[in-house]
Design a protein around this motif. Structure first.
Motif, PDB file in Angstrom:
ATOM      1  N   CYS A   1       8.762  22.714  52.065  1.00  0.00           N
ATOM      2  CA  CYS A   1       9.829  22.711  51.070  1.00  0.00           C
ATOM      3  C   CYS A   1      11.133  23.249  51.647  1.00  0.00           C
ATOM      4  O   CYS A   1      11.135  24.240  52.373  1.00  0.00           O
ATOM      5  N   VAL A   2      12.232  22.623  51.265  1.00  0.00           N
ATOM      6  CA  VAL A   2      13.564  23.098  51.624  1.00  0.00           C
ATOM      7  C   VAL A   2      14.388  23.209  50.343  1.00  0.00           C
ATOM      8  O   VAL A   2      14.403  22.292  49.525  1.00  0.00           O
ATOM      9  N   LEU A   3      15.038  24.350  50.143  1.00  0.00           N
ATOM     10  CA  LEU A   3      15.844  24.613  48.952  1.00  0.00           C
ATOM     11  C   LEU A   3      17.326  24.413  49.266  1.00  0.00           C
ATOM     12  O   LEU A   3      17.804  24.869  50.309  1.00  0.00           O
ATOM     13  N   VAL A   4      18.042  23.760  48.341  1.00  0.00           N
ATOM     14  CA  VAL A   4      19.458  23.478  48.578  1.00  0.00           C
ATOM     15  C   VAL A   4      20.253  23.493  47.278  1.00  0.00           C
ATOM     16  O   VAL A   4      19.703  23.320  46.191  1.00  0.00           O
ATOM     17  N   ALA A   5      21.569  23.676  47.420  1.00  0.00           N
ATOM     18  CA  ALA A   5      22.501  23.499  46.316  1.00  0.00           C
ATOM     19  C   ALA A   5      23.857  23.122  46.904  1.00  0.00           C
ATOM     20  O   ALA A   5      24.852  23.770  46.629  1.00  0.00           O
ATOM     21  N   ASP A   6      23.904  22.126  47.735  1.00  0.00           N
ATOM     22  CA  ASP A   6      25.042  21.499  48.427  1.00  0.00           C
ATOM     23  C   ASP A   6      24.718  21.225  49.889  1.00  0.00           C
ATOM     24  O   ASP A   6      25.212  20.256  50.453  1.00  0.00           O
TER      25      ASP A   6
ATOM     26  N   ASP B   1      27.993  15.625  40.888  1.00  0.00           N
ATOM     27  CA  ASP B   1      26.891  15.096  40.084  1.00  0.00           C
ATOM     28  C   ASP B   1      26.166  16.250  39.407  1.00  0.00           C
ATOM     29  O   ASP B   1      25.445  17.014  40.052  1.00  0.00           O
ATOM     30  N   THR B   2      26.326  16.364  38.091  1.00  0.00           N
ATOM     31  CA  THR B   2      25.763  17.496  37.358  1.00  0.00           C
ATOM     32  C   THR B   2      24.249  17.398  37.172  1.00  0.00           C
ATOM     33  O   THR B   2      23.640  18.276  36.567  1.00  0.00           O
ATOM     34  N   ASP B   3      23.623  16.351  37.693  1.00  0.00           N
ATOM     35  CA  ASP B   3      22.170  16.293  37.710  1.00  0.00           C
ATOM     36  C   ASP B   3      21.589  17.263  38.737  1.00  0.00           C
ATOM     37  O   ASP B   3      20.382  17.500  38.749  1.00  0.00           O
ATOM     38  N   PHE B   4      22.466  17.807  39.587  1.00  0.00           N
ATOM     39  CA  PHE B   4      22.023  18.690  40.660  1.00  0.00           C
ATOM     40  C   PHE B   4      22.727  20.041  40.592  1.00  0.00           C
ATOM     41  O   PHE B   4      23.835  20.154  40.083  1.00  0.00           O
ATOM     42  N   PHE B   5      22.055  21.066  41.120  1.00  0.00           N
ATOM     43  CA  PHE B   5      22.696  22.368  41.291  1.00  0.00           C
ATOM     44  C   PHE B   5      23.738  22.265  42.399  1.00  0.00           C
ATOM     45  O   PHE B   5      23.552  21.557  43.381  1.00  0.00           O
ATOM     46  N   SER B   6      24.836  22.980  42.239  1.00  0.00           N
ATOM     47  CA  SER B   6      25.885  22.996  43.255  1.00  0.00           C
ATOM     48  C   SER B   6      26.491  24.383  43.339  1.00  0.00           C
ATOM     49  O   SER B   6      27.106  24.864  42.374  1.00  0.00           O
ATOM     50  N   TYR B   7      26.343  25.020  44.476  1.00  0.00           N
ATOM     51  CA  TYR B   7      26.958  26.327  44.682  1.00  0.00           C
ATOM     52  C   TYR B   7      28.474  26.208  44.668  1.00  0.00           C
ATOM     53  O   TYR B   7      29.173  27.066  44.119  1.00  0.00           O
ATOM     54  N   ARG B   8      28.992  25.137  45.242  1.00  0.00           N
ATOM     55  CA  ARG B   8      30.447  24.927  45.278  1.00  0.00           C
ATOM     56  C   ARG B   8      31.014  24.784  43.875  1.00  0.00           C
ATOM     57  O   ARG B   8      32.100  25.283  43.585  1.00  0.00           O
ATOM     58  N   ARG B   9      30.318  24.089  43.019  1.00  0.00           N
ATOM     59  CA  ARG B   9      30.826  23.836  41.673  1.00  0.00           C
ATOM     60  C   ARG B   9      30.604  25.010  40.741  1.00  0.00           C
ATOM     61  O   ARG B   9      31.428  25.298  39.870  1.00  0.00           O
ATOM     62  N   GLU B  10      29.467  25.722  40.913  1.00  0.00           N
ATOM     63  CA  GLU B  10      29.041  26.686  39.909  1.00  0.00           C
ATOM     64  C   GLU B  10      28.975  28.136  40.372  1.00  0.00           C
ATOM     65  O   GLU B  10      28.967  29.039  39.533  1.00  0.00           O
ATOM     66  N   GLY B  11      28.884  28.353  41.686  1.00  0.00           N
ATOM     67  CA  GLY B  11      28.719  29.730  42.150  1.00  0.00           C
ATOM     68  C   GLY B  11      27.301  30.205  41.897  1.00  0.00           C
ATOM     69  O   GLY B  11      26.399  29.914  42.672  1.00  0.00           O
ATOM     70  N   THR B  12      27.087  30.941  40.824  1.00  0.00           N
ATOM     71  CA  THR B  12      25.735  31.366  40.458  1.00  0.00           C
ATOM     72  C   THR B  12      25.002  30.173  39.868  1.00  0.00           C
ATOM     73  O   THR B  12      25.394  29.642  38.819  1.00  0.00           O
ATOM     74  N   THR B  13      23.941  29.743  40.531  1.00  0.00           N
ATOM     75  CA  THR B  13      23.233  28.543  40.096  1.00  0.00           C
ATOM     76  C   THR B  13      21.856  28.512  40.727  1.00  0.00           C
ATOM     77  O   THR B  13      21.484  29.403  41.503  1.00  0.00           O
ATOM     78  N   GLY B  14      21.085  27.475  40.395  1.00  0.00           N
ATOM     79  CA  GLY B  14      19.735  27.338  40.911  1.00  0.00           C
ATOM     80  C   GLY B  14      19.689  26.537  42.204  1.00  0.00           C
ATOM     81  O   GLY B  14      20.710  26.281  42.844  1.00  0.00           O
ATOM     82  N   ARG B  15      18.487  26.148  42.561  1.00  0.00           N
ATOM     83  CA  ARG B  15      18.273  25.363  43.779  1.00  0.00           C
ATOM     84  C   ARG B  15      17.297  24.228  43.478  1.00  0.00           C
ATOM     85  O   ARG B  15      16.263  24.426  42.847  1.00  0.00           O
TER      86      ARG B  15
END
Length: 242
Positions: A97-102, A217-231
């Motif tokens: 598994c690899v976790l990402v948010a951008d 794309d708000t279907d995905f987590f994005s650190y750039r867009r949201e800061g505090t967010t999931g993966r």
């Protein structure tokens, strides 16, 4: 629904939909290091295991630190693999598994040799050769470049991933093809484009890239867009099918 039972390798990317987590992690957050309620993360990971027909103990997670460290794993891990950004295995049923948010989630497989890998390619890791080192490790385990298939998942796209000019030029020096111009006309990075070019230069030609942009794309987590967010996660495993 297509029958996937006879496929020797399975590759999956998740989105943020369908989980137990509350805002700002809503809802299918799989990251246990971002401040989310641990019981929600555990429920989400258990749901992922059920959907994929696997046992939660079969999943191998990483302590991702934007390194270029690659680790070979040969069995289940009770804790995330320490300080690594790519994992490789020859073991059937071990879900990497690899976790990402951008950052770019990279899944690699040579099903003929029975070798699979998952890599976390953020700006720094990609710059420092995490994917190249992952391919090299796969080759050491018996894979061959003509047989390696690679899937790059949803990530920050060059049209929106703005960075300072000096930073972009530095990445371009180490990962040619990554430097780009955003739709605003500013300096940007397209890490996926750089990785595709790097893989081709290594002789890996079976490469597919999901073009979706996690920043927009708000279907995905994005650190750039949201800061505090999931993966979200990329998952790959050998099924044992012929």
């Amino acid at each position: 629904m297509a029958d996937l039972s006879n496929r020797p390798v399975r590759m999956v990317f998740t989105s943020r939909a369908g989980g137990a987590s509350s805002s700002p992690y809503g809802s299918f957050n799989l990251g246990d290091h971002v401040g989310d309620d641990p019981t929600h993360v555990a429920a989400n990971r258990a749901r992922l295991a059920r959907i994929l027909g696997l046992n939660a103990a079969q999943f191998v997670w990483m302590e991702q630190l934007h390194t270029n460290t690659v680790t070979v794993v040969d069995g289940p891990q009770s804790e995330p693999v320490e300080a690594t950004d790519a994992i490789v295995t020859r073991e059937t049923g071990l879900a990497l598994c690899v976790l990402v948010a951008d950052c770019v989630p990279v899944l690699l497989a040579d099903h003929s040799a029975g070798v699979v890998a998952a890599a976390h390619a953020g700006r720094l890791g990609a710059r420092n050769g995490i994917v190249k080192k992952t391919v090299e490790t796969m080759l050491e385990l018996g894979a061959t470049t003509p047989n390696i298939q690679v899937l790059l998942g949803p990530a920050a796209a060059g049209e929106t991933y703005e960075v300072p000019k000096e930073m972009a030029q530095d990445v371009e020096k180490h990962l040619p093809g990554a430097l780009t111009t955003t739709r605003k006309g500013t300096t940007g990075l397209d890490i996926r484009a750089g990785l595709v070019r790097q893989l081709l230069s290594l002789g890996v030609t079976n490469v597919d890239a999901d073009p979706r942009d996690t920043i927009t794309d708000t279907d995905f987590f994005s650190y750039r867009r949201e800061g505090t967010t999931g993966r979200q996660s990329g998952v790959i495993w050998l099924t044992g099918a012929a």
